[in-house]
Design an enzyme around this catalytic site. Sequence first.
Site, PDB file in Angstrom:
ATOM      1  N   GLY A   1       0.438  -1.275  -0.212  1.00 58.51           N
ATOM      2  CA  GLY A   1       0.106   0.047  -0.259  1.00 58.51           C
ATOM      3  C   GLY A   1       0.465   1.413  -0.080  1.00 58.51           C
ATOM      4  O   GLY A   1       0.277   2.518   0.160  1.00 58.51           O
TER       5      GLY A   1
ATOM      6  N   GLU B   1       4.592  -7.006   0.922  1.00 60.51           N
ATOM      7  CA  GLU B   1       3.196  -6.622  -0.145  1.00 60.51           C
ATOM      8  C   GLU B   1       2.941  -6.098  -1.565  1.00 60.51           C
ATOM      9  O   GLU B   1       2.340  -4.870  -1.591  1.00 60.51           O
ATOM     10  CB  GLU B   1       1.876  -7.719  -0.353  1.00 60.51           C
ATOM     11  CG  GLU B   1       2.142  -8.346   1.172  1.00 60.51           C
ATOM     12  CD  GLU B   1       0.122  -9.308   0.707  1.00 60.51           C
ATOM     13  OE1 GLU B   1      -0.746  -8.155   0.531  1.00 60.51           O
ATOM     14  OE2 GLU B   1       0.672  -9.919   1.809  1.00 60.51           O
TER      15      GLU B   1
ATOM     16  N   ARG C   1       2.005  -1.166  -6.249  1.00 58.38           N
ATOM     17  CA  ARG C   1       2.450   0.003  -6.927  1.00 58.38           C
ATOM     18  C   ARG C   1       4.122   0.164  -6.597  1.00 58.38           C
ATOM     19  O   ARG C   1       5.125   1.592  -7.778  1.00 58.38           O
ATOM     20  CB  ARG C   1       1.452   0.838  -6.620  1.00 58.38           C
ATOM     21  CG  ARG C   1       1.379   2.058  -7.197  1.00 58.38           C
ATOM     22  CD  ARG C   1       0.317   3.670  -6.160  1.00 58.38           C
ATOM     23  NE  ARG C   1      -0.650   2.886  -5.696  1.00 58.38           N
ATOM     24  CZ  ARG C   1      -1.423   2.868  -6.441  1.00 58.38           C
ATOM     25  NH1 ARG C   1      -1.768   3.558  -7.179  1.00 58.38           N
ATOM     26  NH2 ARG C   1      -2.721   2.271  -6.167  1.00 58.38           N
TER      27      ARG C   1
ATOM     28  N   ARG D   1      -6.999   4.375 -15.150  1.00 56.79           N
ATOM     29  CA  ARG D   1      -6.997   4.941 -13.979  1.00 56.79           C
ATOM     30  C   ARG D   1      -7.888   6.782 -13.493  1.00 56.79           C
ATOM     31  O   ARG D   1      -8.203   6.635 -12.929  1.00 56.79           O
ATOM     32  CB  ARG D   1      -6.067   5.210 -13.500  1.00 56.79           C
ATOM     33  CG  ARG D   1      -4.945   4.215 -13.126  1.00 56.79           C
ATOM     34  CD  ARG D   1      -3.785   4.114 -12.141  1.00 56.79           C
ATOM     35  NE  ARG D   1      -3.599   4.361 -11.092  1.00 56.79           N
ATOM     36  CZ  ARG D   1      -3.257   5.635 -10.973  1.00 56.79           C
ATOM     37  NH1 ARG D   1      -3.451   6.000 -11.104  1.00 56.79           N
ATOM     38  NH2 ARG D   1      -3.946   6.021  -9.007  1.00 56.79           N
TER      39      ARG D   1
ATOM     40  N   CYS E   1     -15.335   6.570 -27.863  1.00 59.82           N
ATOM     41  CA  CYS E   1     -16.626   6.781 -27.443  1.00 59.82           C
ATOM     42  C   CYS E   1     -17.758   7.274 -26.458  1.00 59.82           C
ATOM     43  O   CYS E   1     -18.598   6.669 -25.855  1.00 59.82           O
ATOM     44  CB  CYS E   1     -17.285   6.629 -28.986  1.00 59.82           C
ATOM     45  SG  CYS E   1     -16.988   6.432 -30.711  1.00 59.82           S
TER      46      CYS E   1
END
Length: 417
Positions: free
Chosen positions: A242, A276, A279, A315, A345
């Site tokens: 995290g 863990e 990112r 994102r 679109c």
Amino acid sequence: MSGFPSFDYRNASLYGESIRLDRIAGEFGTPCYVYSRAALVAAYREFDAAFAGRDHLVCYAVKANSNLAILNLFARLGSGFDIVSGGELRRVMKAGGDPQKVVFSGVGKRPDEMRAALDAGILCFNVESEAELAVVDRVAGEMNKIAPVSLRVNPDVDAKTHPYISTGLKENKFGIPFDQAEKLYVSSRQFANVRVTGLDCHIGSQLTELGPFVEAGEKILGLLDRLETQGLQIDHLDLGGGLGIRYSGESPPRARDYVAALCKGIGRGSQRILIEPGRALVGNAGILLTRVEYLKHTPHRDFAIVDAAMNDLMRPALYDAYHEILPVTANKGNVKTYQIVGPVCETGDFLGHDRKLALSQGDLLAIMSAGAYGMSMSSNYNTRPRAAEVMVDGDQVHLIRERESVDQLVAGEKFLP
């Protein structure tokens, strides 16, 4: 200076390590993901070194970016892996990852995925409910195996992040409620085919302050003391991931400060520590290259329509997330405030709002901090083949995923008789 590791300007041209990005666009086309090997290695080594001799395992969160070349690179560095599906397990195995360094997270593991993980001999299942624990026990019994498990505890800590990526509050779907965890740990003794080996906690993603980690850690250590008093042996503490990255103005803690905060109060001779990160290992090691197809000027707004879209980088549309957008070659023309949008679109198909840029049709742009949850969340919406992926490695360039073709997209489809 761009402010991002391994991606910087030299003589008004943006480079990835020693390679000009316009050269990559010319050779591999756009849109194209570009990763830096040096940035990936440096990020992993920073986390690994932060433990300073403490027994630990860094388990890369595969969901952040599951390209085989990236998984193989981390495996060669000694990394473990945090997976959330049977498909991710197969990727890790194909990439040369050690199954005994794999933890299997996620709230909806299927019996066939459990069987594959038990066959592979993974380190641990991070179990997220009593119902799941019963299924793990049944599946392991059918295979005459003992399943190593850790219970993921939800500590009800506000991670102060986007609600879609907050996982540690009592209203979230993740983990076992904190006030029920001790009882479930004790009752796990009744399951003959599981062995409780760990205690797990993960509170969310893109956290840029240490406070929530410290608060969650204190609650988990209190629970650990109570479990040990009950005679339960906990071999490892999985403290999740995290840790955030810089997208714009954020100043996330350094890996060493993050690890120090996680390990506060944990004796060196006690449990092995697992983390863990996802990112934080890959996010700033990758960019998305895209080309300006058209400039559209209206009385109300100026649009730069590029060849990348929400299917390539979800994102911004999903989280209203911000990514810096830099010109690959500095343009000294007239600066305007542009909406950077794609060809899909949907009005939600944007990559950036209100960016001050000097642009011309055909210019290349680099969307920064796209190494995490970029390619791994991409789709084929509007029948758009997914982008190529390239790794820069000093003065070398490696194609690590070919661009998809429309023929590949339709190959599995059948006409009605």
